[in-house]
Design a protein around this motif. Structure first.
Motif, PDB file in Angstrom:
ATOM      1  N   VAL A  63     -35.562  22.596 -60.538  1.00 51.07           N
ATOM      2  CA  VAL A  63     -34.501  22.346 -61.499  1.00 51.07           C
ATOM      3  C   VAL A  63     -33.191  22.246 -60.738  1.00 51.07           C
ATOM      4  N   ILE A  64     -32.566  21.075 -60.767  1.00 54.88           N
ATOM      5  CA  ILE A  64     -31.363  20.807 -59.993  1.00 54.88           C
ATOM      6  C   ILE A  64     -30.153  20.846 -60.916  1.00 54.88           C
ATOM      7  N   ASP A  65     -29.290  21.804 -60.680  1.00 58.33           N
ATOM      8  CA  ASP A  65     -28.073  21.954 -61.480  1.00 58.33           C
ATOM      9  C   ASP A  65     -27.086  20.860 -61.090  1.00 58.33           C
ATOM     10  N   VAL A  66     -26.776  19.986 -62.042  1.00 55.90           N
ATOM     11  CA  VAL A  66     -25.848  18.885 -61.754  1.00 55.90           C
ATOM     12  C   VAL A  66     -24.553  18.978 -62.560  1.00 55.90           C
ATOM     13  N   LYS A  67     -24.427  20.026 -63.387  1.00 48.42           N
ATOM     14  CA  LYS A  67     -23.186  20.231 -64.138  1.00 48.42           C
ATOM     15  C   LYS A  67     -22.907  21.732 -64.181  1.00 48.42           C
ATOM     16  N   PRO A  68     -22.220  22.254 -63.189  1.00 46.16           N
ATOM     17  CA  PRO A  68     -21.918  23.686 -63.154  1.00 46.16           C
ATOM     18  C   PRO A  68     -20.857  24.062 -64.182  1.00 46.16           C
ATOM     19  N   ILE A  69     -20.449  25.322 -64.192  1.00 47.94           N
ATOM     20  CA  ILE A  69     -19.613  25.818 -65.279  1.00 47.94           C
ATOM     21  C   ILE A  69     -18.198  25.262 -65.275  1.00 47.94           C
ATOM     22  N   THR A  70     -17.776  24.613 -64.205  1.00 44.92           N
ATOM     23  CA  THR A  70     -16.438  24.016 -64.190  1.00 44.92           C
ATOM     24  C   THR A  70     -16.338  22.798 -65.099  1.00 44.92           C
ATOM     25  N   GLY A  71     -17.483  22.244 -65.479  1.00 47.46           N
ATOM     26  CA  GLY A  71     -17.491  21.009 -66.258  1.00 47.46           C
ATOM     27  C   GLY A  71     -17.521  19.771 -65.395  1.00 47.46           C
ATOM     28  N   ASN A 103     -36.648  11.890 -55.514  1.00 52.20           N
ATOM     29  CA  ASN A 103     -37.541  11.152 -54.616  1.00 52.20           C
ATOM     30  C   ASN A 103     -38.387  12.091 -53.770  1.00 52.20           C
ATOM     31  N   GLU A 104     -37.731  13.088 -53.188  1.00 52.75           N
ATOM     32  CA  GLU A 104     -38.446  13.986 -52.275  1.00 52.75           C
ATOM     33  C   GLU A 104     -39.377  14.931 -53.026  1.00 52.75           C
ATOM     34  N   ALA A 105     -39.000  15.346 -54.220  1.00 52.41           N
ATOM     35  CA  ALA A 105     -39.891  16.180 -55.028  1.00 52.41           C
ATOM     36  C   ALA A 105     -41.156  15.409 -55.377  1.00 52.41           C
ATOM     37  N   HIS A 106     -41.008  14.158 -55.759  1.00 54.03           N
ATOM     38  CA  HIS A 106     -42.156  13.341 -56.119  1.00 54.03           C
ATOM     39  C   HIS A 106     -43.085  13.112 -54.927  1.00 54.03           C
ATOM     40  N   LYS A 107     -42.514  12.964 -53.743  1.00 58.63           N
ATOM     41  CA  LYS A 107     -43.343  12.807 -52.544  1.00 58.63           C
ATOM     42  C   LYS A 107     -44.216  14.035 -52.311  1.00 58.63           C
ATOM     43  N   ARG A 108     -43.769  15.180 -52.825  1.00 61.67           N
ATOM     44  CA  ARG A 108     -44.497  16.438 -52.636  1.00 61.67           C
ATOM     45  C   ARG A 108     -45.231  16.852 -53.908  1.00 61.67           C
ATOM     46  N   ASN A 109     -45.417  15.900 -54.813  1.00 59.96           N
ATOM     47  CA  ASN A 109     -46.138  16.123 -56.072  1.00 59.96           C
ATOM     48  C   ASN A 109     -45.503  17.218 -56.920  1.00 59.96           C
ATOM     49  N   MET A 110     -44.181  17.293 -56.899  1.00 66.69           N
ATOM     50  CA  MET A 110     -43.457  18.248 -57.726  1.00 66.69           C
ATOM     51  C   MET A 110     -42.689  17.513 -58.814  1.00 66.69           C
ATOM     52  N   VAL A 111     -42.425  18.206 -59.903  1.00 67.95           N
ATOM     53  CA  VAL A 111     -41.697  17.666 -61.040  1.00 67.95           C
ATOM     54  C   VAL A 111     -40.220  18.000 -60.876  1.00 67.95           C
ATOM     55  N   ALA A 112     -39.341  17.035 -61.146  1.00 70.41           N
ATOM     56  CA  ALA A 112     -37.904  17.214 -60.943  1.00 70.41           C
ATOM     57  C   ALA A 112     -37.153  17.186 -62.275  1.00 70.41           C
ATOM     58  N   HIS A 113     -36.411  18.266 -62.536  1.00 71.93           N
ATOM     59  CA  HIS A 113     -35.569  18.371 -63.722  1.00 71.93           C
ATOM     60  C   HIS A 113     -34.107  18.453 -63.289  1.00 71.93           C
ATOM     61  N   ALA A 114     -33.219  17.926 -64.104  1.00 71.91           N
ATOM     62  CA  ALA A 114     -31.782  18.142 -63.928  1.00 71.91           C
ATOM     63  C   ALA A 114     -31.338  19.141 -64.986  1.00 71.91           C
ATOM     64  N   SER A 115     -30.473  20.065 -64.606  1.00 69.88           N
ATOM     65  CA  SER A 115     -29.936  20.995 -65.589  1.00 69.88           C
ATOM     66  C   SER A 115     -28.441  20.785 -65.731  1.00 69.88           C
ATOM     67  N   MET A 116     -27.939  21.088 -66.920  1.00 67.79           N
ATOM     68  CA  MET A 116     -26.503  20.998 -67.152  1.00 67.79           C
ATOM     69  C   MET A 116     -26.040  22.179 -67.989  1.00 67.79           C
ATOM     70  N   ASN A 117     -24.925  22.781 -67.569  1.00 64.98           N
ATOM     71  CA  ASN A 117     -24.277  23.817 -68.367  1.00 64.98           C
ATOM     72  C   ASN A 117     -23.495  23.112 -69.463  1.00 64.98           C
ATOM     73  N   VAL A 118     -23.888  23.344 -70.700  1.00 67.72           N
ATOM     74  CA  VAL A 118     -23.392  22.512 -71.795  1.00 67.72           C
ATOM     75  C   VAL A 118     -21.997  22.926 -72.266  1.00 67.72           C
ATOM     76  N   PHE A 119     -21.902  24.038 -73.003  1.00 62.26           N
ATOM     77  CA  PHE A 119     -20.635  24.376 -73.655  1.00 62.26           C
ATOM     78  C   PHE A 119     -19.761  25.274 -72.780  1.00 62.26           C
ATOM     79  N   VAL A 120     -19.456  24.775 -71.594  1.00 60.29           N
ATOM     80  CA  VAL A 120     -18.564  25.475 -70.673  1.00 60.29           C
ATOM     81  C   VAL A 120     -17.917  24.423 -69.782  1.00 60.29           C
ATOM     82  N   ALA A 121     -16.639  24.629 -69.474  1.00 62.82           N
ATOM     83  CA  ALA A 121     -15.947  23.615 -68.672  1.00 62.82           C
ATOM     84  C   ALA A 121     -14.776  24.227 -67.915  1.00 62.82           C
ATOM     85  N   GLY A 122     -15.034  25.391 -67.331  1.00 61.64           N
ATOM     86  CA  GLY A 122     -13.992  26.003 -66.530  1.00 61.64           C
ATOM     87  C   GLY A 122     -14.496  27.269 -65.865  1.00 61.64           C
ATOM     88  N   HIS A 123     -14.007  27.522 -64.647  1.00 59.65           N
ATOM     89  CA  HIS A 123     -14.333  28.752 -63.925  1.00 59.65           C
ATOM     90  C   HIS A 123     -13.076  29.607 -63.884  1.00 59.65           C
TER      91      HIS A 123
END
Length: 430
Positions: A63-71, A103-123
């Motif tokens: 699970v790759i976090d692509v939207k941290p709490i800063t927004g 790409n690299e997860a798929h080469k290793r037969n792994m499933v890739a998810h993106a995660s996003m912090n939804v209702f937060v936009a500041g640290h």
């Protein structure tokens, strides 16, 4: 129309991984936090090296976090600001971290998810993020024992949470869900995190009052005291307290329904997932009912109305990971001394109970979703920093009592040098 061999091969590979990801129910999930790993995952070789270790350890999903709490986001967005530096480290603007991971997860037969912090936009500890720049009006207005305070002013809270009921906020976050799924057609899943209110103190803005009044069909005579009042630092429920809790749950439910539609329209095979805490008895404080509609909390809890069950959103999910964030693993450990792990997550309480163990909370999570979605009991690695064996035992318990395990976060595995522990926990029996 002719299709060349290379393009056809790529299409078949994408279809294969999409179908494999959807069919899989047993999962060993490892989370990759955005800021904690910012420098490390700014380079392709580093990503490959870590994924090799993941594959060897028995990880099935990343699970790759692509939207941290800063927004900010960690890809080239047309909507949100791109995070190109963190804690003094910089990243090349054209480095597509998420695509490399996929790409690299798929080469290793792994499933890739993106995660996003939804209702937060500041640290709040860095005074950084969307609420500090372009949209201060989106932030939560919290009703504290000192009065109404914008959350960016409450420095004891590191997450500057937003008002989930604000239509502008909802539209903005939904547009990011769509953008991620559109931009990465080979992505297997998207997992929402912090799809909730900040806590019981949020949100008491004039907008929330108006929307609540519309929901109940009448004016609130005394706002916010009809919701609750303070006696010292203790809250005392007002005449509309339960209805307020019900309305907040409806706000979150409707957002998840909309988010699922948006994600599935962009890619009908995308895995639509969610992370919450497992402490259901107090999770109403953050406005979330993650249970199945088949479960009626009003029979067990005095804070729930009869209608509250309508806003259980388990049926909207394809994947549900729930934080069983307790040091005690087995229910039998509860009375063997004081709790060893600090409970600081939103909505948590400090009481001792078999439910506040990995085993008890995993069992409860499975029970309350009523089979609507696979459940992956989650662990916070740092809670076991001084007890590797307890961490191994916890992973095994998650796998025994749910459909797998979610481990947060890879940075703790790396820093502790616990790849051997991860391997044992993901492959061994309880």
């Amino acid at each position: 129309m002719k299709m060349n061999g290379r393009l056809l091969c790529q299409l078949l590979i994408c279809c294969f991984f999409a179908s494999m990801a959807q069919a899989q129910t047993r999962r060993n999930i490892l989370w990759f936090d955005a800021t904690a790993n910012f420098k490390r995952f700014s380079y392709e070789d580093s990503i490959k090296n870590i994924l090799d270790k993941c594959q060897q350890a028995g990880v099935t999903d990343v699970v790759i976090d692509v939207k941290p709490i800063t927004g900010e986001v960690l890809y080239k967005s047309k909507i949100a600001p791109q995070m190109l530096d963190w804690n003094g480290d910089k990243r090349a603007a054209d480095f597509d971290m998420l695509q490399v991971f996929i790409n690299e997860a798929h080469k290793r037969n792994m499933v890739a998810h993106a995660s996003m912090n939804v209702f937060v936009a500041g640290h709040n500890h860095f005074d950084r993020g969307v609420v500090y720049t372009s949209h201060p009006e989106w932030q939560s207005l919290n009703y504290t024992d000192s009065g109404l305070v914008p959350i960016s002013k409450i420095k004891t809270k590191y997450s500057a949470m937003l008002n989930p009921a604000n239509p502008e906020v909802r539209a903005y976050e939904l547009s990011i869900v769509k953008e991620i799924v559109d931009m990465y057609p080979t992505l297997d899943g998207i997992i929402l995190d912090r799809g909730r209110y900040d806590g019981i103190q949020a949100d008491f803005s004039p907008l929330s009052q108006q929307l609540f009044e519309k929901y109940i069909g009448k004016k609130v005579a005394n706002f916010p005291s009809d919701i609750y009042t303070y006696k010292g630092k203790q809250r005392e429920p007002g005449v509309l307290y339960k209805e307020w809790l019900e309305w907040r749950a409806s706000v979150i439910y409707k957002f998840f329904a909309d988010a699922r539609k948006v994600a599935k329209k962009a890619n009908k095979k995308i895995i639509f997932g969610d992370y919450t805490g497992a402490w259901y008895s107090t999770y109403y404080e953050v406005g979330v009912n993650w249970a199945s509609k088949k479960y009626d909390p009003s029979k067990d809890y005095n804070w729930a109305t009869k209608k509250y069950k309508q806003y259980g959103y388990a049926e909207l999910l394809d994947l549900f990971t729930t934080g069983c964030y307790f040091f005690e693993v087995a229910k039998s450990e509860v009375n063997k001394g004081d709790a060893k792990a600090a409970r600081t997550e939103a909505g948590m309480e400090t009481a001792k109970s078999p439910l506040y163990t990995v085993e008890g909370s995993a069992e409860l999570s499975k029970d309350l979703v009523k089979g609507a979605v696979p459940v992956y009991a989650g662990l916070y690695v740092d809670q076991y920093a001084k007890d590797k064996n307890q961490f191994i035992k916890a992973m095994k318990m998650c796998r025994a009592k749910s459909d797998g395990v979610m481990v947060f976060d890879v940075v703790h595995i790396i820093n502790n040098g616990w790849w051997d522990a991860l391997t044992e926990g993901l492959k061994g029996n309880l």
